[in-house]
Structures are given as structure tokens and as C-alpha cells.
Design a protein around this motif. Structure first.
Motif, PDB file in Angstrom:
ATOM      1  N   UNK A   1     -10.682 -27.885  35.242  1.00 57.34           N
ATOM      2  CA  UNK A   1     -10.324 -28.932  34.294  1.00 57.34           C
ATOM      3  C   UNK A   1      -8.900 -29.404  34.570  1.00 57.34           C
ATOM      4  N   UNK A   2      -8.535 -30.497  33.967  1.00 53.89           N
ATOM      5  CA  UNK A   2      -7.159 -30.975  34.080  1.00 53.89           C
ATOM      6  C   UNK A   2      -6.352 -30.603  32.847  1.00 53.89           C
ATOM      7  N   UNK A   3      -6.945 -29.791  31.987  1.00 58.01           N
ATOM      8  CA  UNK A   3      -6.279 -29.407  30.759  1.00 58.01           C
ATOM      9  C   UNK A   3      -6.025 -27.902  30.753  1.00 58.01           C
ATOM     10  N   UNK A   4      -4.839 -27.512  30.326  1.00 59.47           N
ATOM     11  CA  UNK A   4      -4.438 -26.104  30.292  1.00 59.47           C
ATOM     12  C   UNK A   4      -5.426 -25.318  29.432  1.00 59.47           C
TER      13      UNK A   4
ATOM     14  N   UNK B   1      -8.612 -24.835  29.834  1.00 57.80           N
ATOM     15  CA  UNK B   1     -10.015 -25.250  29.924  1.00 57.80           C
ATOM     16  C   UNK B   1     -10.698 -24.733  31.188  1.00 57.80           C
ATOM     17  N   UNK B   2      -9.944 -24.571  32.271  1.00 59.26           N
ATOM     18  CA  UNK B   2     -10.543 -24.147  33.540  1.00 59.26           C
ATOM     19  C   UNK B   2     -11.183 -22.771  33.420  1.00 59.26           C
ATOM     20  N   UNK B   3     -10.507 -21.838  32.782  1.00 60.87           N
ATOM     21  CA  UNK B   3     -11.067 -20.498  32.599  1.00 60.87           C
ATOM     22  C   UNK B   3     -12.380 -20.546  31.842  1.00 60.87           C
ATOM     23  N   UNK B   4     -12.441 -21.398  30.823  1.00 61.95           N
ATOM     24  CA  UNK B   4     -13.674 -21.534  30.032  1.00 61.95           C
ATOM     25  C   UNK B   4     -14.802 -22.116  30.885  1.00 61.95           C
ATOM     26  N   UNK B   5     -14.493 -23.161  31.651  1.00 61.05           N
ATOM     27  CA  UNK B   5     -15.516 -23.768  32.508  1.00 61.05           C
ATOM     28  C   UNK B   5     -16.049 -22.775  33.534  1.00 61.05           C
TER      29      UNK B   5
END
Length: 184
Positions: free
Chosen positions: A53-56, A58-62
Motif C-alpha cells: 500500500x502507499x499508506x503507513x 496498510x502494507x502489513x495488513x494487505x
């Protein structure tokens, strides 16, 4: 006593474009499902934009959601090296850092296959000290020869009920030789 616990392995598929990495991954998932090694049998194919993701935060969740979807089946990360685009890619690094413990902690729950080109994959596997050790099996896909490409093409034609005329058939070898020699 005497019962052996099967430990699932995670795989690295390395090879050039068009060498069959994705096709073999799908077939491998089907085989694991038919052997009831993986109960779900699903094949979850992801790329960078599915995990990063481009949001802090969110990447871990995805990344964890992708692993959750693959639980009981196969998670296939195509062009895995694209997760880390450069040394300053915090979001891509977050995906890798999230994935590493999930690969170990859920090892017997799913199979992860990462795939990509040789040079890029070798660099990617060094992006986290624990990453390479999570992928215990590596399969190298060699490029097809011109003769193999010709044979594949002729088999596809035959499967569609077509055949080449004499002139086209005589030129076919040189066409595939040129394709083979000029690829990048």
C-alpha cells in the motif's frame, strides 16, 4: 509413534520470461490439492500492488490478508523482486518483513512460491536476512531452445486443428531461431 509429520516447503522459481514459472506453479497447486496435501487447494496469485500500500500500516495488513486467503493452498508471488523497488522502499520492505515470520509461523498451513528473473530474485532474497532461509527449494527454469519453441508452436496449431503449408513450415525454424537469438 512412528508417524512422520510432513513439513511443507516454500519454493523459489527462477527463470526468464515465458519459461513456464506461473504455469508450473498452478499445476503444482493442483497436484498438492489432488494429493490432499493442502486441504483448500486454492491458488492465490499476487503481485506487488496486491501486497504493498502507499499508506503507513496498510502494507502489513494487505500482506497478512493474502496469506490468510492462501491458507490451505498456495500463495504465488509473481515478480516477487518488485516488492522491493530500491533501498528506500519502506512499503515494499514492510511487505517483506511481514511475510518472513508468516512463512515460518504458518509453514504447515500453506505453500508460498516466489517467482522472478534470476538476477533480480537473487538480490531480492538478500533484502531480509531471514528471507532466503524460508524458501528451502529452488527450481530453475531454463529458456526454451529454438527447436523447443517450434515444437510448442506446432503442437498448439495441431491442437487447434491447423497446420502450416509447405513454405511456412520451411521458414518456421529460422523464425524461431531469430526469436531465440534476439530475446533480451
Amino acid at each position: 509413534p512412528g508417524a512422520r509429520q510432513n513439513r511443507l516447503s516454500h519454493y523459489t522459481f527462477i527463470g526468464g520470461p515465458g519459461t513456464g514459472k506461473t504455469t508450473v506453479a498452478r499445476l503444482f497447486a493442483d497436484i498438492l490439492n489432488s494429493l490432499e496435501v493442502l486441504p483448500g487447494g486454492q491458488f492465490i496469485e499476487v503481485k506487488r500492488n496486491d501486497l504493498v500500500s502507499q499508506f503507513v500500516g496498510e502494507t502489513g495488513k494487505l500482506t497478512e490478508q493474502a496469506v490468510d486467503k492462501a491458507t490451505g493452498g498456495v500463495l504465488f508471488i509473481d515478480e516477487a523482486y518488485s516488492l522491493r523497488q530500491d533501498g528506500e522502499d519502506r512499503f515494499g520492505q514492510e511487505a517483506v518483513d511481514t511475510l518472513v515470520p508468516l512463512l515460518e509461523n504458518r509453514r504447515d498451513k500453506f505453500v508460498c512460491i516466489i517467482a522472478g528473473y534470476p538476477k533480480e530474485m537473487n538480490s531480492f532474497l538478500r533484502s531480509n536476512t531471514g528471507l532466503a532461509s524460508r524458501f528451502s527449494k529452488t527450481i530453475v527454469f531454463k529458456d526454451f531452445t529454438a527447436a523447443q519453441l517450434k515444437e510448442i508452436f506446432l503442437n498448439l496449431l495441431k491442437a487447434d486443428g491447423m497446420e502450416l503449408d509447405g513454405e511456412a513450415a520451411s521458414r518456421l525454424g529460422s523464425v524461431f531461431e531469430k526469436i531465440f537469438l534476439t530475446k533480451d
